[in-house]
Scaffold this motif. Structure first.
Motif, PDB file in Angstrom:
ATOM      1  N   SER A  91      -3.482  23.173 -44.262  1.00 44.83           N
ATOM      2  CA  SER A  91      -2.329  22.143 -43.506  1.00 44.83           C
ATOM      3  C   SER A  91      -3.397  20.975 -43.135  1.00 44.83           C
ATOM      4  CB  SER A  91      -1.059  22.598 -43.088  1.00 44.83           C
ATOM      5  OG  SER A  91      -1.530  23.241 -42.185  1.00 44.83           O
ATOM      6  N   LYS A  92      -2.709  19.729 -42.355  1.00 47.36           N
ATOM      7  CA  LYS A  92      -2.947  19.101 -42.163  1.00 47.36           C
ATOM      8  C   LYS A  92      -3.373  19.496 -39.953  1.00 47.36           C
ATOM      9  CE  LYS A  92      -2.163  14.308 -41.761  1.00 47.36           C
ATOM     10  NZ  LYS A  92      -0.312  13.878 -42.119  1.00 47.36           N
ATOM     11  N   ARG A  93      -2.217  21.077 -40.125  1.00 47.79           N
ATOM     12  CA  ARG A  93      -2.105  21.050 -38.669  1.00 47.79           C
ATOM     13  C   ARG A  93      -2.924  22.308 -38.721  1.00 47.79           C
ATOM     14  NH1 ARG A  93       2.170  19.108 -35.375  1.00 47.79           N
ATOM     15  NH2 ARG A  93       4.201  18.437 -36.815  1.00 47.79           N
ATOM     16  N   GLU A  94      -3.613  23.421 -39.608  1.00 57.10           N
ATOM     17  CA  GLU A  94      -4.368  24.329 -39.691  1.00 57.10           C
ATOM     18  C   GLU A  94      -5.579  23.565 -39.488  1.00 57.10           C
ATOM     19  OE1 GLU A  94      -2.068  27.461 -42.311  1.00 57.10           O
ATOM     20  OE2 GLU A  94      -3.495  25.874 -43.268  1.00 57.10           O
ATOM     21  N   THR A  95      -6.070  21.855 -40.516  1.00 57.68           N
ATOM     22  CA  THR A  95      -7.301  21.787 -40.245  1.00 57.68           C
ATOM     23  C   THR A  95      -7.724  21.536 -38.349  1.00 57.68           C
ATOM     24  OG1 THR A  95      -7.012  20.784 -42.236  1.00 57.68           O
ATOM     25  CG2 THR A  95      -9.211  19.898 -41.273  1.00 57.68           C
ATOM     26  N   ALA A  96      -6.869  20.568 -38.088  1.00 56.77           N
ATOM     27  CA  ALA A  96      -6.519  20.524 -36.582  1.00 56.77           C
ATOM     28  C   ALA A  96      -7.475  21.399 -35.539  1.00 56.77           C
ATOM     29  CB  ALA A  96      -5.215  19.723 -36.105  1.00 56.77           C
ATOM     30  N   ILE A  97      -6.592  22.548 -35.383  1.00 58.12           N
ATOM     31  CA  ILE A  97      -6.736  23.449 -34.890  1.00 58.12           C
ATOM     32  C   ILE A  97      -7.825  23.896 -35.432  1.00 58.12           C
ATOM     33  CG2 ILE A  97      -6.142  26.339 -34.528  1.00 58.12           C
ATOM     34  CD1 ILE A  97      -3.256  24.848 -35.551  1.00 58.12           C
ATOM     35  N   LEU A  98      -8.837  24.200 -36.139  1.00 62.34           N
ATOM     36  CA  LEU A  98     -10.092  24.395 -36.845  1.00 62.34           C
ATOM     37  C   LEU A  98     -10.971  23.635 -36.448  1.00 62.34           C
ATOM     38  CD1 LEU A  98     -11.687  26.182 -38.037  1.00 62.34           C
ATOM     39  CD2 LEU A  98     -11.642  24.764 -40.919  1.00 62.34           C
ATOM     40  N   LEU A  99     -11.192  22.280 -35.573  1.00 57.94           N
ATOM     41  CA  LEU A  99     -11.813  21.361 -35.767  1.00 57.94           C
ATOM     42  C   LEU A  99     -11.482  21.655 -34.073  1.00 57.94           C
ATOM     43  CD1 LEU A  99     -10.826  17.853 -37.616  1.00 57.94           C
ATOM     44  CD2 LEU A  99     -12.888  19.247 -37.742  1.00 57.94           C
ATOM     45  N   ALA A 100     -10.474  21.987 -33.337  1.00 57.27           N
ATOM     46  CA  ALA A 100     -10.636  22.330 -32.078  1.00 57.27           C
ATOM     47  C   ALA A 100     -11.045  23.274 -31.736  1.00 57.27           C
ATOM     48  CB  ALA A 100      -8.794  22.339 -31.763  1.00 57.27           C
ATOM     49  N   LEU A 101     -11.444  24.112 -32.576  1.00 57.92           N
ATOM     50  CA  LEU A 101     -12.220  25.712 -32.584  1.00 57.92           C
ATOM     51  C   LEU A 101     -13.296  25.249 -32.164  1.00 57.92           C
ATOM     52  CD1 LEU A 101     -10.225  28.187 -34.934  1.00 57.92           C
ATOM     53  CD2 LEU A 101      -9.904  28.203 -32.127  1.00 57.92           C
ATOM     54  N   ARG A 102     -14.217  24.426 -33.266  1.00 54.37           N
ATOM     55  CA  ARG A 102     -15.122  24.289 -33.223  1.00 54.37           C
ATOM     56  C   ARG A 102     -15.363  23.365 -31.507  1.00 54.37           C
ATOM     57  NH1 ARG A 102     -20.182  23.538 -36.540  1.00 54.37           N
ATOM     58  NH2 ARG A 102     -21.462  22.461 -34.555  1.00 54.37           N
ATOM     59  N   MET A 103     -14.948  22.530 -31.606  1.00 53.07           N
ATOM     60  CA  MET A 103     -14.670  20.923 -30.267  1.00 53.07           C
ATOM     61  C   MET A 103     -15.122  22.169 -28.876  1.00 53.07           C
ATOM     62  SD  MET A 103     -11.840  18.815 -30.939  1.00 53.07           S
ATOM     63  CE  MET A 103     -11.855  17.021 -32.468  1.00 53.07           C
ATOM     64  N   LEU A 104     -14.260  23.507 -29.577  1.00 59.52           N
ATOM     65  CA  LEU A 104     -14.360  24.477 -27.830  1.00 59.52           C
ATOM     66  C   LEU A 104     -15.653  25.526 -27.954  1.00 59.52           C
ATOM     67  CD1 LEU A 104     -10.775  25.786 -27.557  1.00 59.52           C
ATOM     68  CD2 LEU A 104     -11.983  24.705 -25.986  1.00 59.52           C
ATOM     69  N   ASP A 106     -18.526  24.274 -29.940  1.00 65.64           N
ATOM     70  CA  ASP A 106     -19.718  23.237 -29.076  1.00 65.64           C
ATOM     71  C   ASP A 106     -19.845  23.269 -27.412  1.00 65.64           C
ATOM     72  OD1 ASP A 106     -20.327  22.651 -31.957  1.00 65.64           O
ATOM     73  OD2 ASP A 106     -19.810  20.998 -31.784  1.00 65.64           O
ATOM     74  N   GLU A 107     -18.584  23.377 -26.653  1.00 61.24           N
ATOM     75  CA  GLU A 107     -18.558  22.929 -25.266  1.00 61.24           C
ATOM     76  C   GLU A 107     -18.895  23.711 -25.128  1.00 61.24           C
ATOM     77  OE1 GLU A 107     -14.784  21.573 -23.948  1.00 61.24           O
ATOM     78  OE2 GLU A 107     -14.529  19.894 -24.723  1.00 61.24           O
ATOM     79  N   SER A 108     -18.997  25.114 -25.070  1.00 67.40           N
ATOM     80  CA  SER A 108     -19.705  26.753 -24.416  1.00 67.40           C
ATOM     81  C   SER A 108     -20.202  27.385 -25.380  1.00 67.40           C
ATOM     82  CB  SER A 108     -18.446  27.865 -25.001  1.00 67.40           C
ATOM     83  OG  SER A 108     -17.428  27.298 -25.117  1.00 67.40           O
ATOM     84  N   GLN A 109     -21.346  26.328 -26.004  1.00 67.40           N
ATOM     85  CA  GLN A 109     -22.488  26.965 -26.719  1.00 67.40           C
ATOM     86  C   GLN A 109     -23.939  26.678 -25.630  1.00 67.40           C
ATOM     87  OE1 GLN A 109     -24.772  26.290 -29.818  1.00 67.40           O
ATOM     88  NE2 GLN A 109     -22.520  27.577 -29.490  1.00 67.40           N
ATOM     89  N   GLU A 110     -23.822  26.197 -24.340  1.00 69.59           N
ATOM     90  CA  GLU A 110     -24.905  25.949 -22.685  1.00 69.59           C
ATOM     91  C   GLU A 110     -24.573  27.571 -22.292  1.00 69.59           C
ATOM     92  OE1 GLU A 110     -24.828  22.034 -20.925  1.00 69.59           O
ATOM     93  OE2 GLU A 110     -25.528  20.848 -22.520  1.00 69.59           O
ATOM     94  N   ARG A 111     -23.977  27.848 -22.172  1.00 67.89           N
ATOM     95  CA  ARG A 111     -23.788  29.285 -21.203  1.00 67.89           C
ATOM     96  C   ARG A 111     -23.364  30.441 -22.070  1.00 67.89           C
ATOM     97  NH1 ARG A 111     -18.569  26.293 -20.462  1.00 67.89           N
ATOM     98  NH2 ARG A 111     -16.669  26.832 -21.656  1.00 67.89           N
ATOM     99  N   LEU A 112     -23.023  29.896 -23.552  1.00 72.02           N
ATOM    100  CA  LEU A 112     -23.061  31.827 -24.535  1.00 72.02           C
ATOM    101  C   LEU A 112     -24.322  32.652 -24.566  1.00 72.02           C
ATOM    102  CD1 LEU A 112     -21.203  29.995 -27.505  1.00 72.02           C
ATOM    103  CD2 LEU A 112     -20.297  31.068 -26.073  1.00 72.02           C
ATOM    104  N   GLY A 113     -25.356  32.035 -24.090  1.00 71.95           N
ATOM    105  CA  GLY A 113     -26.484  32.712 -23.957  1.00 71.95           C
ATOM    106  C   GLY A 113     -26.493  33.613 -25.223  1.00 71.95           C
TER     107      GLY A 113
END
Length: 210
Positions: A91-104, A106-113
């Motif tokens: 659904s639209k809301r599920e898609t929005a949440i999935l996009l937010a997960l990808r954004m989070l 990506d933001e964590s990539q530099e410190r993931l190790g």
């Protein structure tokens, strides 16, 4: 096509072969490590099995029109249907949440190790959806959030660590599989479409009110 493994495998190996194939078909991914309460991160025996018998599983699944792929760097196997069937429709809301997960993620990539998982809470996801990126005009209710995150956990996009998905302080790990579920090329494109649709819906509601 060489499926000699099926003829020479032990009964235990055949059971694991079937279990791994069913897991791929139902959950899309098999990841290298899993979280276990009280034990933290542990090796996934199904991943080890797939690493050893990759070609045999791949050839078997190809008979069913599934293409088995691997990402050794990020530690997961996944399948794609070669006829583009059996897609998970969100659904639209599920898609929005999935996009937010990808954004989070990506933001964590530099410190993931080397661990490669991004730890976050439901609260952080909702802030990303509404405040930081304005994908949706208002926060989804917690039951909608729970349904969406449960779908993603069932498909090995994330794994819950503590709490419940309908609680803001619930903690979970976003798994590297998110990179295949939402490519970086599609991320901003889909987010822009969702924003445009939400703005159009708002204008329609205002016109109706007038």
């Amino acid at each position: 096509m060489n499926l000699e493994f099926l003829n020479t495998a032990t009964a235990k190996e055949l059971e694991q072969f079937k279990a791994v194939c069913n897991q791929l078909l139902s959950r899309t991914y098999v990841v290298r490590t899993l979280y276990r309460p009280g034990r933290g991160r542990v090796s996934n025996p199904d991943y080890t099995f797939l690493s050893i018998h990759y070609e045999s599983v791949r050839e078997y699944l190809s008979l069913l029109d599934w293409d088995l792929r691997r990402d050794d760097i990020n530690g997961y196997f996944y399948v794609l249907n070669t006829d583009e069937a059996n897609r998970c429709i969100l659904s639209k809301r599920e898609t929005a949440i999935l996009l937010a997960l990808r954004m989070l993620y990506d933001e964590s990539q530099e410190r993931l190790g080397l661990e490669q998982d991004a730890l976050c809470t439901v609260r952080e996801v909702l802030e990303k959806v509404v405040t930081d990126y304005a994908i949706l005009p208002a926060k989804p209710n917690m039951e909608e959030v729970k349904r969406a995150l449960t779908v993603f956990e069932n498909h090995s996009i994330l794994q819950r660590i503590e709490g419940k998905f309908n609680q803001a302080d619930c903690r979970f790990a976003i798994l590297p599989t998110i990179q295949t579920a939402v490519s970086s090329e599609r991320l901003n494109e889909v987010a822009a479409v969702l924003r445009k649709e939400e703005n159009a819906d708002e204008e329609t509601e205002e016109d109706s009110a007038d």
